[in-house]
Design a protein around this motif. Sequence first.
Motif, short mmCIF file in Angstrom:
data_model
loop_
_atom_site.label_atom_id
_atom_site.label_comp_id
_atom_site.label_asym_id
_atom_site.label_seq_id
_atom_site.Cartn_x
_atom_site.Cartn_y
_atom_site.Cartn_z
N ARG A 58 9.10 -31.84 -94.04
CA ARG A 58 8.80 -31.70 -92.60
C ARG A 58 9.96 -31.10 -91.80
O ARG A 58 9.75 -30.25 -90.94
CB ARG A 58 8.42 -33.05 -91.99
N ASN A 59 11.17 -31.55 -92.09
CA ASN A 59 12.33 -31.03 -91.35
C ASN A 59 12.55 -29.55 -91.67
O ASN A 59 12.83 -28.75 -90.77
CB ASN A 59 13.58 -31.85 -91.67
N GLN A 60 12.47 -29.19 -92.95
CA GLN A 60 12.66 -27.79 -93.34
C GLN A 60 11.56 -26.91 -92.76
O GLN A 60 11.81 -25.77 -92.38
CB GLN A 60 12.69 -27.67 -94.87
N ARG A 61 10.34 -27.45 -92.68
CA ARG A 61 9.23 -26.70 -92.07
C ARG A 61 9.57 -26.37 -90.61
O ARG A 61 9.34 -25.26 -90.14
CB ARG A 61 7.96 -27.53 -92.15
N ALA A 62 10.12 -27.34 -89.89
CA ALA A 62 10.50 -27.11 -88.49
C ALA A 62 11.60 -26.04 -88.40
O ALA A 62 11.56 -25.18 -87.50
CB ALA A 62 10.97 -28.41 -87.85
N VAL A 63 12.55 -26.08 -89.33
CA VAL A 63 13.62 -25.07 -89.35
C VAL A 63 13.03 -23.69 -89.61
O VAL A 63 13.37 -22.71 -88.94
CB VAL A 63 14.69 -25.44 -90.41
N PHE A 64 12.13 -23.58 -90.61
CA PHE A 64 11.49 -22.31 -90.93
C PHE A 64 10.74 -21.77 -89.72
O PHE A 64 10.89 -20.61 -89.35
CB PHE A 64 10.54 -22.46 -92.12
N ASP A 65 9.91 -22.62 -89.11
CA ASP A 65 9.11 -22.19 -87.96
C ASP A 65 9.98 -21.74 -86.80
O ASP A 65 9.71 -20.72 -86.17
CB ASP A 65 8.17 -23.32 -87.51
N GLN A 66 11.05 -22.48 -86.54
CA GLN A 66 11.96 -22.10 -85.45
C GLN A 66 12.62 -20.76 -85.75
O GLN A 66 12.75 -19.91 -84.88
CB GLN A 66 13.00 -23.20 -85.24
N PHE A 67 13.03 -20.56 -87.01
CA PHE A 67 13.67 -19.30 -87.40
C PHE A 67 12.70 -18.13 -87.22
O PHE A 67 13.04 -17.11 -86.63
CB PHE A 67 14.17 -19.38 -88.84
N TYR A 68 11.48 -18.28 -87.73
CA TYR A 68 10.49 -17.20 -87.65
C TYR A 68 10.06 -16.95 -86.20
O TYR A 68 10.06 -15.81 -85.73
CB TYR A 68 9.26 -17.53 -88.51
N GLU A 69 9.69 -18.02 -85.49
CA GLU A 69 9.11 -17.86 -84.16
C GLU A 69 10.14 -17.54 -83.08
O GLU A 69 9.94 -16.62 -82.28
CB GLU A 69 8.35 -19.13 -83.78
N ASP A 70 11.22 -18.30 -83.05
CA ASP A 70 12.20 -18.14 -81.98
C ASP A 70 13.31 -17.15 -82.32
O ASP A 70 13.53 -16.17 -81.62
CB ASP A 70 12.82 -19.50 -81.61
N THR A 71 14.00 -17.42 -83.44
CA THR A 71 15.15 -16.59 -83.80
C THR A 71 14.73 -15.16 -84.12
O THR A 71 15.37 -14.21 -83.67
CB THR A 71 15.90 -17.21 -84.99
N CYS A 72 13.65 -15.01 -84.91
CA CYS A 72 13.20 -13.67 -85.32
C CYS A 72 12.04 -13.16 -84.47
O CYS A 72 11.39 -12.16 -84.82
CB CYS A 72 12.79 -13.68 -86.80
N LYS A 73 11.77 -13.83 -83.36
CA LYS A 73 10.76 -13.37 -82.39
C LYS A 73 9.43 -13.06 -83.07
O LYS A 73 8.92 -11.96 -82.99
CB LYS A 73 11.29 -12.19 -81.61
N TYR A 74 8.91 -14.09 -83.75
CA TYR A 74 7.64 -13.98 -84.49
C TYR A 74 7.64 -12.83 -85.49
O TYR A 74 6.67 -12.11 -85.64
CB TYR A 74 6.46 -13.89 -83.51
N GLY A 75 8.75 -12.69 -86.18
CA GLY A 75 8.83 -11.72 -87.27
C GLY A 75 9.11 -10.30 -86.86
O GLY A 75 8.90 -9.38 -87.64
N SER A 76 9.60 -10.08 -85.65
CA SER A 76 9.79 -8.70 -85.17
C SER A 76 11.23 -8.20 -85.28
O SER A 76 11.49 -7.06 -84.92
CB SER A 76 9.32 -8.59 -83.72
N THR A 77 12.15 -9.03 -85.80
CA THR A 77 13.54 -8.59 -85.90
C THR A 77 14.04 -8.61 -87.35
O THR A 77 13.51 -9.31 -88.20
CB THR A 77 14.47 -9.51 -85.07
#
Length: 141
Positions: A58-77
């Motif tokens: 669960r914790n790693q899932r939250a990290v993955f989602d935050q990375f994809y959605e926020d850090t990488c702007k839903y996969g655009s960077t």
Amino acid sequence: MSTVPTWPETLPRPERSSWQSKLQDARRKRQNDAGPPAYARKFSSVARLVSLSVMLDRNQRAVFDQFYEDTCKYGSTLFYMPDPTTEGWPLLTSDGVPILAGDGVPLLMSGRWLCLWGDDVPVETLSGIEFRKSFSVVVMP
């Protein structure tokens, strides 16, 4: 100037069973009236297309989602990711024996990729109490 984000260190290595890698097709097919096909180079830089998955709690899932959605702007960077075929694996002699440092610790290889997220967004499935995230990346040349 913004910096290129880096794959979170807390995420596990990709699963071996889902790993698939191929080179981008850099050929242009020429039509012939008869005989076998002929090809020419379409472009000089060739990316690697990699499909993979990771098993997450669960914790790693939250990290993955935050990375994809926020850090990488839903996969655009673009982002840096450790090369799963190199990073952290021991250096070996030609006989397959690990090469050791002076203190007896194996020397490890290092490598990283500059990636774009693939055409499809990550897919999540459940496996028991873990989450499998399947996704693809384009490894830049």
